[in-house]
Design a protein around this motif. Structure first.
Motif, PDB file in Angstrom:
ATOM      1  N   UNK A 189      41.129 -18.243 -16.881  1.00 28.85           N
ATOM      2  CA  UNK A 189      41.122 -18.339 -18.378  1.00 28.85           C
ATOM      3  C   UNK A 189      39.851 -17.675 -19.045  1.00 28.85           C
ATOM      4  N   UNK A 190      40.011 -16.794 -19.530  1.00 26.59           N
ATOM      5  CA  UNK A 190      39.038 -15.976 -20.368  1.00 26.59           C
ATOM      6  C   UNK A 190      38.193 -15.210 -19.531  1.00 26.59           C
ATOM      7  N   UNK A 191      38.660 -14.786 -18.570  1.00 33.49           N
ATOM      8  CA  UNK A 191      37.915 -13.747 -17.605  1.00 33.49           C
ATOM      9  C   UNK A 191      38.124 -12.591 -18.223  1.00 33.49           C
ATOM     10  N   UNK A 192      36.925 -11.808 -18.266  1.00 28.55           N
ATOM     11  CA  UNK A 192      36.878 -10.280 -18.722  1.00 28.55           C
ATOM     12  C   UNK A 192      36.370  -9.214 -17.708  1.00 28.55           C
ATOM     13  N   UNK A 211      33.395 -13.039 -23.896  1.00 21.65           N
ATOM     14  CA  UNK A 211      32.997 -11.743 -24.399  1.00 21.65           C
ATOM     15  C   UNK A 211      31.473 -11.529 -24.370  1.00 21.65           C
ATOM     16  N   UNK A 212      30.882 -12.564 -24.781  1.00 21.48           N
ATOM     17  CA  UNK A 212      29.246 -12.291 -24.943  1.00 21.48           C
ATOM     18  C   UNK A 212      28.733 -11.993 -23.354  1.00 21.48           C
ATOM     19  N   UNK A 213      29.222 -12.746 -22.445  1.00 27.61           N
ATOM     20  CA  UNK A 213      28.585 -12.407 -21.193  1.00 27.61           C
ATOM     21  C   UNK A 213      29.208 -11.049 -20.705  1.00 27.61           C
ATOM     22  N   UNK A 215      29.642  -8.518 -22.683  1.00 30.12           N
ATOM     23  CA  UNK A 215      28.776  -7.639 -23.351  1.00 30.12           C
ATOM     24  C   UNK A 215      27.501  -7.298 -22.683  1.00 30.12           C
ATOM     25  N   UNK A 216      26.991  -8.541 -22.186  1.00 23.03           N
ATOM     26  CA  UNK A 216      25.622  -8.486 -21.497  1.00 23.03           C
ATOM     27  C   UNK A 216      25.825  -7.768 -20.120  1.00 23.03           C
ATOM     28  N   UNK A 217      26.975  -7.847 -19.470  1.00 19.29           N
ATOM     29  CA  UNK A 217      27.221  -7.398 -18.117  1.00 19.29           C
ATOM     30  C   UNK A 217      27.488  -5.758 -18.449  1.00 19.29           C
ATOM     31  N   UNK A 218      28.008  -5.520 -19.467  1.00 21.13           N
ATOM     32  CA  UNK A 218      28.234  -4.017 -19.908  1.00 21.13           C
ATOM     33  C   UNK A 218      26.696  -3.345 -20.194  1.00 21.13           C
ATOM     34  N   UNK A 219      25.998  -4.086 -20.826  1.00 21.30           N
ATOM     35  CA  UNK A 219      24.717  -3.616 -20.871  1.00 21.30           C
ATOM     36  C   UNK A 219      23.896  -3.524 -19.608  1.00 21.30           C
ATOM     37  N   UNK A 220      24.040  -4.551 -18.775  1.00 19.12           N
ATOM     38  CA  UNK A 220      23.461  -4.486 -17.484  1.00 19.12           C
ATOM     39  C   UNK A 220      23.878  -3.411 -16.379  1.00 19.12           C
ATOM     40  N   UNK A 244      33.530  -6.888 -34.698  1.00 12.28           N
ATOM     41  CA  UNK A 244      32.704  -8.113 -34.970  1.00 12.28           C
ATOM     42  C   UNK A 244      32.215  -8.178 -33.469  1.00 12.28           C
ATOM     43  N   UNK A 245      32.782  -8.046 -32.382  1.00 11.77           N
ATOM     44  CA  UNK A 245      32.437  -8.302 -31.011  1.00 11.77           C
ATOM     45  C   UNK A 245      31.118  -7.273 -30.765  1.00 11.77           C
ATOM     46  N   UNK A 246      31.605  -5.879 -31.296  1.00  8.54           N
ATOM     47  CA  UNK A 246      30.522  -4.743 -30.928  1.00  8.54           C
ATOM     48  C   UNK A 246      29.105  -4.957 -31.563  1.00  8.54           C
ATOM     49  N   UNK A 247      28.893  -5.876 -32.536  1.00  8.01           N
ATOM     50  CA  UNK A 247      27.660  -6.011 -33.005  1.00  8.01           C
ATOM     51  C   UNK A 247      26.996  -6.959 -31.893  1.00  8.01           C
ATOM     52  N   UNK A 248      27.394  -7.631 -31.357  1.00  7.50           N
ATOM     53  CA  UNK A 248      26.709  -8.342 -30.359  1.00  7.50           C
ATOM     54  C   UNK A 248      26.045  -7.303 -29.072  1.00  7.50           C
TER      55      UNK A 248
END
Length: 293
Positions: A189-192, A211-213, A215-220, A244-248
C-alpha cells in the motif's frame, strides 16, 4: 548569417509563453479516449481536460505520433524560404515521432537537395526534452553555427536526466512502457516507484512509501547525479496534475539543495501523461550549453 528555425514535437511540454518567447514550432502528438477520435495535444484537448478524463477509473487512452505528412507540412514552408531546420523529438525508444521526422526530411531533401535539416533524437521526454529544446533555442539566438549547435546538443543529451515518482505503474504497464522499471512492481500500500530517465530509457531508482518520501528520494537521485557539478545545469520541475505535491519537492530543491530552478511548474502533457498517469512529480537537469563552448 544563416537563419535556423527550431522545431520540437509536443512531448517537450513547454508552456505556450515559452514556445512564443523561444521561437519554437511544435508538431503535436494526438491522444484518443475513443477508438475513432484522435485529438491534437494542446490544440484540441487541454492538459486540464485530459487529466479530468484520465482520472476516471480504468481509463487508459492512447496516443498517436505525428505523421510524416505532419512534419512535411511544417518543414516545407521553412525550406522554401531557404532557412535551416533543427527538430528535436521524443526519445525514439518511446515513440516513432523521430522516425516520422527523419522520413519527412528524406522526402523533402529530394525537393530541396541543398537544405540543412537536422532531426535529433532527444533521448528525453517532458521537462528534460523541454530543457534540451530551450538550450537549443538559446544557442540559435546567440549565433552559434548550425554544425556547432548539433554537436553540442549531442553532448547535452548524454549528460541530462529526469528523476520522478509515479503514483502507480499501472499506466506504464498498460502502455507497454514498463521495461526495466518492472523491478519496482509491488503490491504494498502507498508504495511510490522512483524512476530515472537516461539515454532514452526508463530505469528503476528506488521505491518508497508515500509521496513526501518519494519527493525526498527524487531529490536524492538528482543530488547523487550532479554531485559537485551543481552550477553546470539548468533545472526544471514537472508534474502531472499534482501541483500541490510539487510544492514539497520545490522546497527541497530550492531551500535545502539551493539549486536555482529555470522553471518550477512544467505540466506533463498528454503524450507522456498517458503512460505515467496523474499524481507524478519530478525534476529534470540538462547541462548549460556554455559548458561545451
Amino acid at each position: 548569417m544563416e537563419e535556423i528555425i527550431l522545431f520540437s514535437d509536443s512531448s517537450c511540454d513547454l508552456f505556450p509563453n515559452l514556445i512564443e518567447e523561444y521561437h519554437i514550432n511544435l508538431v503535436p502528438f494526438y491522444v484518443s479516449f475513443e477508438p475513432e477520435t484522435y485529438l491534437k495535444a494542446n490544440e484540441e484537448i487541454s492538459i486540464s481536460d485530459f487529466y479530468k478524463k484520465l482520472r476516471v477509473p480504468k481509463t487508459f487512452p492512447k496516443t498517436s505520433l505525428p505523421s510524416i505528412n505532419d512534419y512535411c507540412e511544417k518543414f516545407k514552408p521553412i525550406l522554401a524560404q531557404n532557412k535551416s531546420i533543427i527538430c528535436i523529438c521524443l526519445s525514439s525508444k518511446f515513440s516513432g515521432s523521430y522516425a516520422s521526422a527523419i522520413n519527412a526530411k528524406n522526402i523533402l531533401l529530394d525537393e530541396f537537395p541543398n537544405a540543412k535539416i537536422a532531426v535529433i533524437d532527444s533521448t528525453a521526454a517532458t521537462g528534460q526534452q523541454g530543457l534540451v529544446v530551450l538550450e537549443t533555442s538559446m544557442m540559435i539566438k546567440d549565433g552559434l553555427s548550425f554544425d556547432k549547435i548539433i554537436n553540442i546538443i549531442e553532448l547535452i543529451k548524454q549528460d541530462s536526466r529526469i528523476f520522478f515518482y509515479v503514483d502507480t505503474l499501472e499506466y506504464l504497464e498498460k502502455g507497454g512502457r514498463i521495461g526495466k522499471v518492472s523491478a519496482l512492481l509491488g503490491g504494498m500500500l502507498n508504495i511510490k516507484p522512483i524512476i530515472c530517465l537516461k539515454e532514452g530509457e526508463l530505469f528503476p531508482y528506488a521505491k518508497v512509501r508515500g509521496r513526501k518520501k518519494a519527493a525526498e528520494k527524487v531529490a536524492a537521485g538528482l543530488a547523487e547525479f550532479i554531485n559537485g557539478r551543481e552550477n553546470d545545469f539548468n533545472y526544471a520541475l514537472a508534474h502531472a496534475d499534482s501541483a500541490d505535491d510539487l510544492e514539497y519537492l520545490k522546497d527541497i530543491i530550492t531551500n535545502k539543495m539551493h539549486l536555482p530552478l529555470m522553471y518550477d511548474n512544467m505540466a506533463i502533457g498528454t503524450t507522456i501523461g498517458v503512460y505515467t498517469g496523474p499524481d507524478v512529480c519530478g525534476v529534470a537537469c540538462v547541462p548549460k550549453y556554455q559548458k561545451y563552448i
